[in-house]
Design a protein around this motif. Structure first.
Motif: not given
Length: 312
Positions: A1, A36, A229, A32-33, A6, A25, A3-4
């Motif tokens: 999965m 990121a 995934s 999401v990709n 931070k 967002t 994740t973005i």
């Protein structure tokens, strides 16, 4: 999965970058990709500005932006270009929001990426890949064959394929619903091969996989009954290419390239292919017409008696 990442720090510009990511967002509903990728790019840019002692967005100069590629030395030209596009988008946002008096990135252009034609597999290579994916006993080969058939049969991006739910597939109507960038929906026809492979997977394999999990709604499940995934889907393609002993590099995107190229070579209109691929602009789709033109040239060179100067 996916994740973005931070964006770190508590400087004014780092806070503004986080505000920008939130804008992408909420207001633009990017995947999401994509989010990121923006976060990674801006994280690198923040490091570049920090090395130059810049912590306020209003203090960034065009020279600060233009020197960013030097900070990224060693990265591929395409990656540098993408990073600069992210930076340009950020500074445009900051200017439009009134956080800066001007846009220091407005006149900074990303490096030109050498034109590269996408590689398309032959129909024979596609068949070998699909057969290799479906080799063996148990539910996994049935799943893998269905996955490859969907990728080639619909031109789906890998993220679109693994995001499919059971409700997105209509075997009676022979259609499939994909959600592209920005959750843009498109409904595509399912060919006989793909429909049969999905039917076999749903009937003979997915129930077994689903019992191992907690009721995931996604179409493609892993051995523990959880959604497949992106990395695992890549692994399926790589394993199948190895088993098929293909001499060319194969990725999920190779199947998307092949889907588009084979449609155009078969006489499909480029606008129809654009719609099926989910491209917002036909210009993006037209790169595949260059692949088809190369095929035409090869056929002409080999078949026409006066295509080439005779050997003496």
């Amino acid at each position: 999965m996916v994740t973005i990442p931070k964006i770190p720090g508590d400087s004014q510009i780092s806070r503004l970058m986080r505000q920008f990511i939130n804008h992408l967002t909420v207001e633009r509903s990017l995947s999401v990709n994509t989010l990121a990728a923006y976060s990674r790019d801006l994280g690198k840019y923040l490091g570049h500005l920090g090395a130059r002692g810049v912590t306020e967005a209003a203090d960034v100069t065009s020279e600060d932006v233009a020197s960013f590629p030097e900070y990224l030395e060693g990265m591929a030209t395409s990656s540098i270009a993408r990073s600069l596009i992210s930076v340009r988008a950020f500074h445009k946002f900051a200017f439009e929001e009134g956080a800066t008096p001007s846009d220091p990135a407005a006149d900074v252009q990303p490096p030109k990426i050498p034109s590269r034609l996408p590689h398309a597999l032959t129909v024979r290579e596609i068949s070998a890949l699909i057969d290799a994916a479906g080799m063996g006993d148990g539910p996994i080969p049935l799943r893998d064959r269905a996955l490859v058939e969907v990728l080639y049969g619909t031109g789906a991006r890998i993220s679109e394929a693994i995001g499919l739910t059971m409700d997105d597939v209509d075997l009676d109507g022979r259609t499939i619903r994909l959600y592209g960038k920005g959750r843009k929906e498109r409904i595509l026809p399912l060919g006989t091969y793909a429909a049969d492979a999905i039917s076999a997977y749903i009937t003979r394999a997915r129930p077994d996989l689903a019992r191992r999990g907690t009721g995931a709604k996604e179409l493609f499940l892993n051995q523990r009954g959880r959604p497949l995934s992106r990395q695992s889907a890549w692994g399926v393609i790589q394993a199948a290419a190895g088993a098929a002993k293909l001499s060319v590099h194969v990725s999920p995107h190779s199947l998307r390239h092949s889907f588009a190229t084979h449609l155009l070579e078969g006489g499909a209109d480029v606008r129809v292919v654009q719609e099926m691929l989910g491209h917002s602009s036909v210009t993006t789709t037209q790169i595949y017409t260059h692949v088809s033109r190369e095929t035409v040239k090869e056929v002409y060179a080999g078949a026409h008696p006066r295509a080439q100067t005779p050997m003496v």
